[in-house]
Design a protein around this motif. Structure first.
Motif, PDB file in Angstrom:
ATOM      1  N   TYR A 267       0.914  -1.164  -0.127  1.00 22.01           N
ATOM      2  CA  TYR A 267      -0.067   0.034   0.067  1.00 22.01           C
ATOM      3  C   TYR A 267       0.977   1.202   0.256  1.00 22.01           C
ATOM      4  CZ  TYR A 267      -4.322  -2.697   1.321  1.00 22.01           C
ATOM      5  OH  TYR A 267      -5.345  -3.437   1.432  1.00 22.01           O
ATOM      6  N   TRP A 269       0.253   5.547   0.141  1.00 23.27           N
ATOM      7  CA  TRP A 269      -0.709   6.653  -0.045  1.00 23.27           C
ATOM      8  C   TRP A 269      -0.060   7.912   0.054  1.00 23.27           C
ATOM      9  CZ3 TRP A 269      -2.379   2.627   3.198  1.00 23.27           C
ATOM     10  CH2 TRP A 269      -3.512   1.843   2.784  1.00 23.27           C
ATOM     11  N   ARG A 278      -7.012   7.646  -2.304  1.00 22.39           N
ATOM     12  CA  ARG A 278      -6.953   6.416  -2.635  1.00 22.39           C
ATOM     13  C   ARG A 278      -5.254   5.892  -2.606  1.00 22.39           C
ATOM     14  NH1 ARG A 278     -11.232   3.962  -4.647  1.00 22.39           N
ATOM     15  NH2 ARG A 278     -13.068   5.164  -5.367  1.00 22.39           N
ATOM     16  N   ASP A 279      -4.731   4.595  -2.371  1.00 20.93           N
ATOM     17  CA  ASP A 279      -3.468   4.326  -2.362  1.00 20.93           C
ATOM     18  C   ASP A 279      -3.206   4.145  -3.891  1.00 20.93           C
ATOM     19  OD1 ASP A 279      -2.193   1.155  -2.443  1.00 20.93           O
ATOM     20  OD2 ASP A 279      -4.454   1.330  -2.344  1.00 20.93           O
ATOM     21  N   HIS A 282      -3.543  -0.654  -5.072  1.00 18.55           N
ATOM     22  CA  HIS A 282      -4.899  -1.362  -5.179  1.00 18.55           C
ATOM     23  C   HIS A 282      -6.041  -0.262  -5.258  1.00 18.55           C
ATOM     24  CE1 HIS A 282      -2.807  -5.293  -4.357  1.00 18.55           C
ATOM     25  NE2 HIS A 282      -2.171  -4.450  -3.205  1.00 18.55           N
ATOM     26  N   GLU A 284      -7.117   1.281  -2.691  1.00 24.56           N
ATOM     27  CA  GLU A 284      -7.820   1.442  -1.520  1.00 24.56           C
ATOM     28  C   GLU A 284      -8.177   2.749  -1.181  1.00 24.56           C
ATOM     29  OE1 GLU A 284      -9.467  -1.539  -0.954  1.00 24.56           O
ATOM     30  OE2 GLU A 284      -7.838  -2.681  -0.227  1.00 24.56           O
ATOM     31  N   GLU A 285      -9.398   3.101  -0.678  1.00 23.65           N
ATOM     32  CA  GLU A 285      -9.720   4.528  -0.324  1.00 23.65           C
ATOM     33  C   GLU A 285      -9.455   4.410   1.226  1.00 23.65           C
ATOM     34  OE1 GLU A 285     -13.130   7.522  -0.699  1.00 23.65           O
ATOM     35  OE2 GLU A 285     -13.254   5.662  -1.919  1.00 23.65           O
ATOM     36  N   VAL A 316      -8.961   3.148   6.738  1.00 22.37           N
ATOM     37  CA  VAL A 316      -8.901   2.646   5.228  1.00 22.37           C
ATOM     38  C   VAL A 316     -10.069   1.526   4.760  1.00 22.37           C
ATOM     39  CG1 VAL A 316      -7.422   0.929   3.738  1.00 22.37           C
ATOM     40  CG2 VAL A 316      -6.277   2.599   5.526  1.00 22.37           C
ATOM     41  N   GLY A 318     -10.969  -1.024   3.330  1.00 18.15           N
ATOM     42  CA  GLY A 318     -10.911  -2.242   2.533  1.00 18.15           C
ATOM     43  C   GLY A 318      -9.464  -2.818   3.245  1.00 18.15           C
ATOM     44  N   GLY A 319      -8.987  -3.861   2.736  1.00 19.28           N
ATOM     45  CA  GLY A 319      -7.720  -4.591   3.369  1.00 19.28           C
ATOM     46  C   GLY A 319      -8.038  -5.600   4.092  1.00 19.28           C
ATOM     47  N   THR A 320      -9.360  -5.913   4.524  1.00 18.20           N
ATOM     48  CA  THR A 320      -9.634  -6.576   5.667  1.00 18.20           C
ATOM     49  C   THR A 320      -9.928  -8.130   5.286  1.00 18.20           C
ATOM     50  OG1 THR A 320     -12.015  -6.042   5.985  1.00 18.20           O
ATOM     51  CG2 THR A 320     -10.530  -4.792   7.193  1.00 18.20           C
ATOM     52  N   ARG A 328      -5.511  -7.929   2.753  1.00 19.83           N
ATOM     53  CA  ARG A 328      -4.235  -7.441   2.346  1.00 19.83           C
ATOM     54  C   ARG A 328      -3.455  -6.934   3.243  1.00 19.83           C
ATOM     55  NH1 ARG A 328      -7.265  -5.000  -2.464  1.00 19.83           N
ATOM     56  NH2 ARG A 328      -6.921  -6.484  -4.210  1.00 19.83           N
TER      57      ARG A 328
END
Length: 552
Positions: A267, A269, A278-279, A282, A284-285, A316, A318-320, A328
């Protein structure tokens, strides 16, 4: 009544807290108390002491109360106010009493007080006393392999029954043992061997030798060493690490692909564009709390500013994953967290400023400024302000590398870290060396060396937060950062000292770490470098990673 924006008065704060506990506070009184707690760390500390006394009285008969239990600040109150506070005995719920009997009341209520915000009704404070800054609830861990081999080199009682295996390291001192990965690979360990079980389709070889055969032709199995990945293509293969660290790969059926790593983050950012945040890897916001702001960058055009209030965070989205070891953010054989930041941390007792935190029970990942006397420090250090890096290592448990901010042995002071200048911070851990390290401004400042071969337990359902702590059930955060955070990079490997020094050199010139186009971050992290054909054996020497460094 005083304006809500005025600096808090300690005696008035105690009176307001007493009125809230008695259920007689007016809406204006509640608003004033909430405003003080949300904005003023000293008010939160005073309130903490008040609530600590109240909790102790809830668990202690009046006959057992001694004056030494009363905070010194309260001894300075007029006698009527003090007597009113001491005599109040609002009972806890049975669950809260049970929890406080099991835990130290001072620790639990230290946790409690900082969780109060303008969005949290004050009459809900006492039930929250069962919660903690540290979420110690047991987390479900993913089963990645099984074995019924009684010779398997794992701690604990072994039997002839099939044994589920989770993220862990096998220390095969002699003989041989077998493991069946859920992805379909059957792996034989040839002792002496140190082999980490990383995921259902991947293992990590630190020393010794393994043989692997894929029972599912449509699946792939990967063995990673310190410098390459060995990926089967429906093959049977053998991997051996010699005394010099070179990796020998032999294929007995089918072909095997050898891959090398692209040294870029999982990741990243840079906060250049405010909407959305977003990163670059991916997409990811990050969702900002109402008190966090997008501001001019320490590097480049954008960064995040946090004002030390509970609604100041970047979460974040997401990523869970459903279990520890999934998502992730799950890392096993290495990690690096890299940021550029300015800090206004107070350095005061039980003031926590989170840079990054993901709270999956005791499988948390933490990087924060803190001052407390909890016993997570490895190595042990004297109580004092520190920069803390927390991880859970399999078969060992959770602990923190707490770097004292004391100015000794090359370490910075609180004053240096809060001098208003941007500082480059990197925290790393490496399965292959056992080194857990903290770097400030390009130089190693503190580290601890564990035995080699200890995997990280991480990942799971808790969201990651920048600039605060997310605790299950909370909307707000309870350990807000005070300052600006920029250039957040999260890696699934340990950056080398050379890479860190190179990144800092770029930062000192006002440049980002990498100097490459945004599109480069979306490429594969491992790329093919060779093929080992059936019947062939090849030796691959370790190469010191230098990282990606280009001019933009």
């Amino acid at each position: 009544m005083e304006s809500e924006d005025q600096q808090f008065d300690r005696e008035t704060l105690y009176e307001l807290a007493a009125d809230v506990l008695d259920g007689v506070a007016t809406p204006h009184q509640r608003a004033q108390l909430e405003a003080w707690l949300d904005k003023d760390p000293q008010a939160r500390q005073a309130y903490l002491k008040y609530m600590l006394l109240h909790a102790e009285l809830s668990l202690t008969s009046e006959q057992m109360l001694v004056e030494s239990e009363v905070p010194k600040e309260m001894l300075s109150q007029p006698s009527a106010a003090r007597d009113r506070s001491i005599s109040r005995k609002r009972p806890f719920s049975y669950q809260a009493v049970s929890a406080l009997l099991a835990l130290s009341a001072s620790i639990v209520l230290a946790v409690l007080v900082y969780g109060v915000t303008s969005q949290l009704a004050l009459d809900q404070v006492l039930p929250l006393a069962t919660q903690s800054y540290y979420d110690h609830r047991e987390q479900t861990r993913a089963v990645i392999a099984t074995s019924k081999d009684p010779n398997l080199g794992l701690p604990g009682q072994l039997s002839e029954q099939i044994r589920p295996l989770m993220t862990s390291t096998i220390w095969q001192t002699d003989g041989e043992s077998e493991v069946a990965f859920k992805g379909g690979a059957d792996v034989r360990l040839h002792g002496p061997t140190v082999f980490g079980l990383e995921s259902p389709d991947m293992g990590v070889l630190l020393a010794g030798a393994i043989s692997a055969r894929q029972s599912n032709p449509s699946s792939q199995f990967t063995v990673q060493t310190s410098h390459i990945r060995v990926v089967d293509k429906g093959a049977e293969f053998h991997v051996h690490i010699d005394d010099q660290g070179a990796t020998e790969v032999q294929s007995s059926a089918g072909e095997v692909e050898i891959q090398t790593q692209v040294r870029l983050p999982r990741y990243y950012w840079n906060f250049e564009s405010p909407t959305p945040l977003r990163d670059l890897v991916h997409g990811e916001e990050i969702q900002l709390g109402s008190s966090a702001k997008h501001v001019s960058g320490l590097i480049g055009d954008g960064a995040l500013a946090f004002d030390n209030s509970y609604h100041s965070y970047g979460q974040v989205l997401g990523g869970t994953g459903p279990q520890v070891g999934t998502g992730r953010f799950a890392v096993t054989h290495g990690i690096s967290i890299e940021v550029v930041c300015t800090s206004k941390w107070s350095g005061e007792w039980q003031d926590y400023d989170e840079i990054f935190r993901k709270e999956d029970g005791d499988c948390r990942i933490l990087l924060s400024f803190q001052l407390d006397d909890f016993d997570y420090s490895v190595p042990e250090i004297p109580t004092g302000p520190c920069l803390s890096f927390g991880l859970n290592l399999a078969d060992k448990g959770y602990d923190e590398l707490d770097m004292p901010l004391d100015g000794k042995n090359g370490r910075p002071t609180v004053e240096e870290m809060t001098d208003g200048r941007p500082h480059h911070i990197v925290a790393t851990y490496d399965f292959f060396t056992g080194r857990k390290s903290i770097y400030i401004d390009g130089r190693l400042r503190f580290e601890h060396v564990y035995p080699k071969g200890m995997l990280i337990l991480s990942g799971g359902p808790a969201p990651a937060r920048i600039g605060n702590l997310h605790r299950s059930g909370d909307v707000q955060g309870i350990e807000p950062y005070h300052g600006v955070i920029d250039e957040v990079a999260y890696y699934d490997f340990a950056l080398t000292p050379e890479e860190i020094a190179a990144h800092y050199e770029r930062v000192s010139q006002g440049k980002d770490y990498f100097g490459i186009p945004a599109s480069e971050f979306q490429k594969e992290r491992w790329v093919p470098m060779a093929i080992v054909a059936e019947g062939e054996s090849r030796l691959f020497q370790p190469i010191r990673a230098q990282g990606v460094q280009k001019d933009s």
